[in-house]
Write an enzyme that holds these catalytic residues in place. Structure first.
Site, PDB file in Angstrom:
ATOM      1  N   LYS A   1     -34.030   7.835  28.229  1.00 61.29           N
ATOM      2  CA  LYS A   1     -33.438   8.843  27.346  1.00 61.29           C
ATOM      3  C   LYS A   1     -34.428   9.959  27.040  1.00 61.29           C
ATOM      4  CE  LYS A   1     -30.275   5.535  25.219  1.00 61.29           C
ATOM      5  NZ  LYS A   1     -29.193   5.864  26.109  1.00 61.29           N
ATOM      6  N   CYS A   2     -35.139  10.400  28.052  1.00 65.75           N
ATOM      7  CA  CYS A   2     -36.205  11.384  27.923  1.00 65.75           C
ATOM      8  C   CYS A   2     -35.813  12.653  28.672  1.00 65.75           C
ATOM      9  CB  CYS A   2     -37.483  10.786  28.524  1.00 65.75           C
ATOM     10  SG  CYS A   2     -38.904  11.879  28.600  1.00 65.75           S
ATOM     11  N   GLY A   3     -36.334  13.773  28.236  1.00 70.63           N
ATOM     12  CA  GLY A   3     -36.097  15.008  28.967  1.00 70.63           C
ATOM     13  C   GLY A   3     -36.634  14.950  30.388  1.00 70.63           C
ATOM     14  N   LEU A   4     -37.587  14.055  30.642  1.00 73.11           N
ATOM     15  CA  LEU A   4     -38.161  13.910  31.982  1.00 73.11           C
ATOM     16  C   LEU A   4     -37.453  12.830  32.808  1.00 73.11           C
ATOM     17  CD1 LEU A   4     -41.959  14.164  31.048  1.00 73.11           C
ATOM     18  CD2 LEU A   4     -40.456  15.972  31.915  1.00 73.11           C
ATOM     19  N   THR A   5     -36.460  12.176  32.240  1.00 74.25           N
ATOM     20  CA  THR A   5     -35.748  11.100  32.938  1.00 74.25           C
ATOM     21  C   THR A   5     -35.252  11.511  34.329  1.00 74.25           C
ATOM     22  OG1 THR A   5     -35.173  10.008  30.865  1.00 74.25           O
ATOM     23  CG2 THR A   5     -33.824   9.457  32.775  1.00 74.25           C
TER      24      THR A   5
END
Length: 157
Positions: free
Chosen positions: A34-38
């Site tokens: 659930k990360c912007g970098l996912t």
């Protein structure tokens, strides 16, 4: 010490001796769903598919230490990675990468990275590239896109 000195658990709970990966070029990454970098999962999988038959592997270590961006259970993480990004590289049980509860693998990785004493992991998707001998060759910041690692991987293969 080398990568081969560690035996963490896979998402399914079985112990995986990392000695099994000696002789391969390895990219160790702390991951989160659930990360912007996912979306980097896509690039990591692409690297694994591109170089896997030449002796390259990505090892993903879910971590919930950064803004609780990996809150799911092992089954939820496996399902998300499979359905959302068709991840086929090995995923391990959730670990901590910093602080008193950090996994010994990450203590060693951080101390072994060229130019770093024991610099903490700053966010999800920090990357460590290891040579076939199980030693850290280079550390990459979370924002470094997986595709940009291809030349470094090629050199080690």
């Amino acid at each position: 010490m080398t990568l081969g000195d560690f035996s963490p658990q896979l998402l399914d709970g079985t112990t995986q001796p990392l000695a099994d990966y000696l002789g391969k070029v390895v990219l160790v990454v702390n991951v989160a769903s659930k990360c912007g970098l996912t979306p980097q999962y896509e690039g990591l999988e692409a690297l694994y598919r591109r170089f896997g038959d030449r002796g390259f592997v990505v090892l993903g270590f879910p971590c919930n230490q950064f803004a609780e961006q990996e809150p799911g259970s092992a089954a939820e993480i496996a399902r998300f990675c499979s359905l959302s990004y068709e991840v086929s590289f090995p995923l391990f049980s959730k670990i901590e990468v910093n602080g008193p509860g950090e996994h010994p693998l990450y203590t060693w990785l951080k101390r072994s990275a060229p130019g770093a004493e024991s610099e903490d992991i700053s966010w999800n998707f920090a990357k460590f590239l290891l040579g076939r001998d199980g030693h850290v060759v280079e550390r990459f910041a979370p924002g470094v896109e997986p595709e940009s690692l291809a030349p470094a991987i090629e050199r080690l293969l």
